[in-house]
Design an enzyme around this catalytic site. Sequence first.
Site, mmCIF file in Angstrom:
data_model
loop_
_atom_site.group_PDB
_atom_site.id
_atom_site.type_symbol
_atom_site.label_atom_id
_atom_site.label_comp_id
_atom_site.label_asym_id
_atom_site.label_seq_id
_atom_site.Cartn_x
_atom_site.Cartn_y
_atom_site.Cartn_z
ATOM 1 N N ASP A 108 0.821 -1.211 0.000
ATOM 2 C CA ASP A 108 0.000 0.000 0.000
ATOM 3 C C ASP A 108 0.856 1.262 0.000
ATOM 4 O O ASP A 108 0.327 2.362 -0.179
ATOM 5 C CB ASP A 108 -0.935 0.009 1.222
ATOM 6 C CG ASP A 108 -2.166 -0.864 1.010
ATOM 7 O OD1 ASP A 108 -2.392 -1.287 -0.129
ATOM 8 O OD2 ASP A 108 -2.893 -1.107 1.992
ATOM 9 N N LYS B 188 3.486 2.138 2.499
ATOM 10 C CA LYS B 188 3.800 2.725 3.814
ATOM 11 C C LYS B 188 5.221 3.293 3.850
ATOM 12 O O LYS B 188 5.441 4.422 4.276
ATOM 13 C CB LYS B 188 3.626 1.651 4.892
ATOM 14 C CG LYS B 188 2.199 1.116 4.988
ATOM 15 C CD LYS B 188 2.082 -0.031 5.955
ATOM 16 C CE LYS B 188 2.846 -1.267 5.511
ATOM 17 N NZ LYS B 188 2.351 -1.828 4.248
ATOM 18 N N SER C 27 -2.233 -44.003 20.406
ATOM 19 C CA SER C 27 -3.235 -45.046 20.551
ATOM 20 C C SER C 27 -2.682 -46.349 19.974
ATOM 21 O O SER C 27 -2.144 -46.370 18.864
ATOM 22 C CB SER C 27 -4.514 -44.642 19.799
ATOM 23 O OG SER C 27 -5.482 -45.661 19.867
ATOM 24 N N LYS D 228 0.391 -48.510 26.132
ATOM 25 C CA LYS D 228 0.558 -47.846 27.429
ATOM 26 C C LYS D 228 -0.419 -48.355 28.479
ATOM 27 O O LYS D 228 -0.053 -48.546 29.643
ATOM 28 C CB LYS D 228 0.456 -46.329 27.272
ATOM 29 C CG LYS D 228 -0.825 -45.818 26.655
ATOM 30 C CD LYS D 228 -0.746 -44.337 26.374
ATOM 31 C CE LYS D 228 -2.035 -43.853 25.703
ATOM 32 N NZ LYS D 228 -2.260 -44.525 24.399
ATOM 33 N N SER E 297 -2.420 -37.970 25.811
ATOM 34 C CA SER E 297 -1.896 -36.642 26.198
ATOM 35 C C SER E 297 -0.911 -36.145 25.150
ATOM 36 O O SER E 297 0.288 -36.071 25.390
ATOM 37 C CB SER E 297 -1.257 -36.692 27.579
ATOM 38 O OG SER E 297 -0.356 -37.769 27.721
#
Length: 627
Positions: A30, A32, A464, A468, A536
């Site tokens: 633009d 600046k 998954s 665990k 987690s």
Amino acid sequence: MDTHTPAPDRAGEASSRSLLRFLTCGSVDDGKSSLIGRLLYDSRLIMEDTLASIAKDSRKHGTLGEEIDLALLVDGLEAERQQGITIDVAYRFFATPRRSFIVADTPGHEQYTRNMATGASNSDLAVILCDARKGVLTQTKRHTFICSLLGIRHVVLAVNKIDLVNFDEATFDRIVGDWATFASGLGFTTLVPVPVSARFGDNVTVRSGNTPWYRGPTLLAHMEAVDVDHGAEDKPFRFPVQWVNRPNQDFRGFSGTVASGRIAVGDAVVVAASGRQSRLSRILGPDGDQDRAAAGEAVTLCLADEVDVARGDVLAPLADRPEVADQFAAHLLWMDEEPMLPGRQYLMRIGNFWTTASVTQIKHRVDVNTLEQQPAKRLDLNEIAVCNLSCAQRVPMDAYAENRQTGAFVLVDRFTNRTAGAGMIAFPLRRATNIHAEEFLVDKRARAALDHQVPLVLWFTGLSGSGKSTVAKLVEQALHREGRHTYTLDGDNLRHGLNRDLGFTDADRVENIRRVGEVAKLFLDAGLIVLCSFISPFRAERRMVREMMGKGEFIEVFVDTPIEECMRRDPKGLYAKARRGAIQNFTGVSSPYEAPESPELRLATLGRTPEEAAEVVLAHLRRLLGG
């Protein structure tokens, strides 16, 4: 609100030139940097050798052929010159006979909105540019809204490149109408639109003959005249302590900058957070002792009494203290590519005070195009929302609308140390104050002594299908046989009860682990060995749970199984469903898993039976527990 007439000229009334801090912002390309370059060039503030250097660089990096590219005066970074964009905040100082200026040139790219917010936080006026060919864009609106949130009350819309639309009045009026409609409810004191050509200088410092239809001020004339006095000295006294200055046993002072108000020797003050009172015995400035100090002055304050004051404390007057709270509502601008998730802990800095904090609720997200309030469960890069936050400690604060210095805060990512968000406090949340932690006659150590054990949290994490839960069950069974008092918290079990209201979005996963951590902490306090089996997936939440516990009470066990093996096992058929798209936000497929970097135990399961893996954990525990 003035949309065409400049503010009254008071610069000539001042005995010395006042200072205006302003920023330029807008979308990419633009203009600046070109506008700032034009201001410096037309104000005759560029040395001959600098101009020669810029002329040379223009041929190498410029975008205007043989013309001098004034944008290069500001785009100082080599990376910016090569790309033709601004990627950092560039500050420049210049002065005219009527006023001094500090200008912040901020980047236009959406990913650098944080830089724009940095420049805006210290500015009194904003020059928002838009390309006359493109009109008002989303980034134009975003920057306008951020300026409003950050307390800027004076805004100029510089419709740049007006030469590229043949200085067309209708185009200018259409753009101004669109922008004014959007900005009308944002609380600005002045909205001044100016048609400019930064390249050729039209209406920047000199009125242009190409726009006879424009009767307003030039950009520079307006900035020289606008009254931006925000009355910092008239606000209540606030002094955030930056440094406790104690060079010897005979001197103790508190150094910092007066954020607002005035103070004089002999005035009564209070440490806002603790409520301890004293009187001001000395004020030391750059030239030694002085009788008084006001907003903006860097001084050292000495108190008449030995009052406990630390870095981050705020000194205030007895009769006009800041709020002190550990929960508050705020506007939050998110600046990180990692999304903000409610419940996730961040470091928060307010003034010179640091504490941990988290967003407890997103009240609504703001659509920057329409200012519409929308529901949200997370914040992504550059999104803005009204949120409730909770801190680990009570902190002194003011509403940002009343005091920009003591009402602003930043959130910092605890792993990367990146500034993740910037906030503006709206008001403290007056929660119940009659709730206190109860001290029991029987404590954790006494409870654990009945079982002749050391209470611990064993945190099993992994994908998954990693195994665990199987390993955790075997470990608990063995501990039970040894006479240890245990309890297992398992992800599936808790989602049938305590966490049945949660799904599997990132935000819900964060809340899931937060609740599990609180429950695990209660079982730990009961003296038990707590086994927690949860995917987690995020390091931040595992760290949050670790920090809930005492030193040495949290043992992270990373059940390290390659995802290919987890998919091969797929005991519940979840991976197959996730790959078909039947399950959304599934860790390892459509949601990330952040593996632990330094767990207490890493269990590589390939080539190892669950019993062998469990024995590794048990051997580690026996060394800790004895026996």
